[in-house]
Design an enzyme around this catalytic site. Structure first.
Site, short mmCIF file in Angstrom:
data_model
loop_
_atom_site.label_atom_id
_atom_site.label_comp_id
_atom_site.label_asym_id
_atom_site.label_seq_id
_atom_site.Cartn_x
_atom_site.Cartn_y
_atom_site.Cartn_z
N ARG A 1 0.70 -1.29 0.13
CA ARG A 1 -0.01 0.12 0.16
C ARG A 1 0.84 1.18 0.21
NH1 ARG A 1 -3.09 -3.83 -0.34
NH2 ARG A 1 -5.12 -3.71 0.47
N SER B 1 -10.95 -0.80 3.80
CA SER B 1 -10.01 -1.09 5.28
C SER B 1 -9.52 0.07 5.65
CB SER B 1 -8.64 -2.02 4.78
OG SER B 1 -9.06 -3.34 4.36
N GLU C 1 -4.73 3.12 6.78
CA GLU C 1 -4.43 2.83 5.44
C GLU C 1 -4.96 3.98 4.67
OE1 GLU C 1 -6.73 1.22 2.62
OE2 GLU C 1 -5.65 -0.47 2.29
N1 EPU Z 1 -11.06 -11.37 10.16
C1 EPU Z 1 -11.84 -11.33 11.48
N2 EPU Z 1 -12.66 -10.56 11.83
C2 EPU Z 1 -13.00 -9.36 11.00
C3 EPU Z 1 -12.45 -9.20 9.80
C4 EPU Z 1 -11.40 -10.03 9.38
O1 EPU Z 1 -11.74 -12.33 12.22
O2 EPU Z 1 -13.84 -8.59 11.23
C5 EPU Z 1 -10.14 -12.20 9.84
C6 EPU Z 1 -10.75 -13.07 8.84
O3 EPU Z 1 -11.36 -14.05 9.22
C7 EPU Z 1 -9.31 -13.33 7.93
C8 EPU Z 1 -8.31 -12.32 8.16
O4 EPU Z 1 -9.06 -11.50 9.26
O5 EPU Z 1 -8.80 -14.64 8.15
C9 EPU Z 1 -8.42 -11.35 6.97
O6 EPU Z 1 -9.48 -10.96 6.44
P1 EPU Z 1 -9.74 -10.42 4.83
O7 EPU Z 1 -9.14 -11.98 4.09
O8 EPU Z 1 -11.02 -9.93 4.69
O9 EPU Z 1 -8.61 -9.66 4.42
P2 EPU Z 1 -7.94 -8.32 5.10
O10 EPU Z 1 -6.40 -8.49 5.55
O11 EPU Z 1 -8.77 -7.92 6.28
C10 EPU Z 1 -6.92 -7.45 3.09
C11 EPU Z 1 -6.99 -5.88 2.23
C12 EPU Z 1 -8.24 -5.63 1.57
C13 EPU Z 1 -8.30 -6.83 0.77
C14 EPU Z 1 -8.25 -8.17 1.49
C15 EPU Z 1 -8.25 -9.41 0.43
C16 EPU Z 1 -5.30 -4.53 3.65
C17 EPU Z 1 -5.61 -3.57 4.78
N3 EPU Z 1 -6.84 -4.75 3.41
O12 EPU Z 1 -7.95 -7.27 3.97
O13 EPU Z 1 -8.33 -4.48 0.96
O14 EPU Z 1 -9.62 -6.69 -0.09
O15 EPU Z 1 -7.03 -8.42 2.17
O16 EPU Z 1 -7.28 -9.70 -0.07
O17 EPU Z 1 -4.56 -5.10 3.27
C18 EPU Z 1 -8.78 -2.14 1.14
O18 EPU Z 1 -7.58 -1.99 1.04
O19 EPU Z 1 -9.67 -1.17 1.38
C19 EPU Z 1 -9.24 -3.73 1.07
C20 EPU Z 1 -10.46 -3.82 1.59
#
Ligand code: EPU
Length: 337
Positions: free
Chosen positions: A164, A237, A333
């Site tokens: 990012r 995010s 972010e």
């Molecule tokens: N999780 C929880 N509780 C929650 C949310 C998530 O336990 O309320 C756990 C999920 O179960 C999962 C893990 O956290 O195992 C990761 O969640 P997710 O797959 O949704 O990915 P993320 O790391 O939260 C990142 C990006 C997203 C992108 C997704 C998919 C960042 C800051 N965010 O989210 O990007 O869509 O991966 O690859 O890197 C954005 O930048 O606005 C964005 C949405």
């Protein structure tokens, strides 16, 4: 090019907070950008460029010039049997470009479907999702240097991409991205690193997905946990996933055995910020006008007529608690102004 005084920015950011900018100007061409940069007000006032407004939180009125990017157009600049290079104007919508590419069977950005925002924001933020970062397909980025008014071209390596992050994010306010060149593959390059994609493809009985299948599947996954732009005030995010040492992760795992983490190649570990915030009891909470989305704790939400400073105060509460409980400093972010 018209410079409008005292303009509400409520409809220009996806958080939907009502702030005013002292001046507001829409640019439609590179020459409009040069005109505003050489305008007398430019030297006197601070300035900031916005595109889709989907990754920004204004915490107060903006005492300067907001430039709204409305540069449009795309053209194929090179095509071989293996790839196509497309030059896209920075004010074009990101998801529309993903769909356009998938309809032409061009591979590389299908996992980035439904990410809100513009082409111009894609290199600035190095947008990423489901195992893909946009830098993998960026050939070059053309900008206008907002200090000198001159056009500058950055090759992929000069963009200094990180998670990012990019040279454009490292120097806020210095560059106006006018167009981005993407090299997309005609040869299938299916990225199914993420379990959620594998599961969704299996559920739909797809064994050899097309670009359009991938866009559909990724869209279904995103829609199952993230709100659509316009549905509710938010900016995706809110925090980055923090990166900590292996030692620190090891200590945390003793206390939180179900901590969600991803080891990196460099001896560090990426921790899921969504999991942390959820674990602190914040998923789906509402605190006055602000809160978190009920399906994903990493998405901060404007539940009504929240001000930007209310959202930021709520974010700071989460930052403090994360620090107290996990000894981790969360970084936004979203860009905070
Ligand atoms: N999780 C929880 N509780 C929650 C949310 C998530 O336990 O309320 C756990 C999920 O179960 C999962 C893990 O956290 O195992 C990761 O969640 P997710 O797959 O949704 O990915 P993320 O790391 O939260 C990142 C990006 C997203 C992108 C997704 C998919 C960042 C800051 N965010 O989210 O990007 O869509 O991966 O690859 O890197 C954005 O930048 O606005 C964005 C949405």
């Amino acid at each position: 090019m018209i410079i409008e005084p005292n303009t509400s920015l409520v409809s220009y950011t996806t958080f939907g907070v009502n702030v005013q900018s002292k001046y507001f100007v829409q640019v439609h061409t590179s020459s409009d950008v040069r005109d505003i940069v050489t305008h007398e007000l430019w030297q006197q006032e601070k300035h900031y460029v916005i595109g889709g407004g989907s990754n920004i939180l204004f915490t107060q009125d903006f005492d300067g010039i907001i430039v709204f990017n409305n540069l449009k157009g795309k053209k194929v600049v090179e095509e071989t049997d293996e790839y196509t290079i497309i030059d896209v104007a920075s004010g074009e919508n990101w998801h529309e470009f993903v769909v356009w590419s998938s309809e032409r069977n061009l591979w590389g950005i299908e996992n980035l479907a439904l990410i809100p925002g513009t082409i111009g924001a894609s290199p600035v933020q190095n947008i990423g999702a489901y195992g893909v970062e946009v830098e993998e397909v960026i050939e070059s980025v053309t900008c206008i240097n907002l200090v000198s008014g001159k056009q500058e071209m950055f090759t992929h390596d000069q963009c200094n991409f990180g998670y990012r992050d990019s040279i454009f994010k490292q120097h806020p306010g210095k560059y106006f991205v006018t167009s981005v060149r993407y090299k997309l593959s005609k040869i299938p390059r299916i990225n199914i690193e993420y379990g959620a994609i594998v599961d969704k493809l299996a559920e739909q009985n797809i064994t050899s997905p097309s670009t359009q299948d991938m866009v559909r599947v990724v869209s279904l996954i995103r829609q199952s946990k993230l709100p659509n732009v316009g549905e509710i005030g938010m900016a995706g995010s809110f925090f980055k996933n923090p990166i900590i040492s292996e030692e620190h992760a090891h200590t945390l795992l003793q206390q939180f055995p179900d901590l969600k983490y991803f080891p990196l190649d460099n001896g560090f570990v990426k921790i899921s910020a969504g999991w942390i915030i959820d674990n602190l009891g914040y998923k789906g909470v509402q605190d006055g006008n602000v809160g978190t989305y009920y399906k994903h704790a990493l998405v901060l939400v404007n539940y009504g007529n929240a001000t930007g400073s209310e959202v930021w105060e709520f974010a700071q509460k989460i930052i403090r608690q994360t620090h107290d409980v996990f000894n981790i400093t969360l970084e936004p972010e979203v860009i905070i102004l």
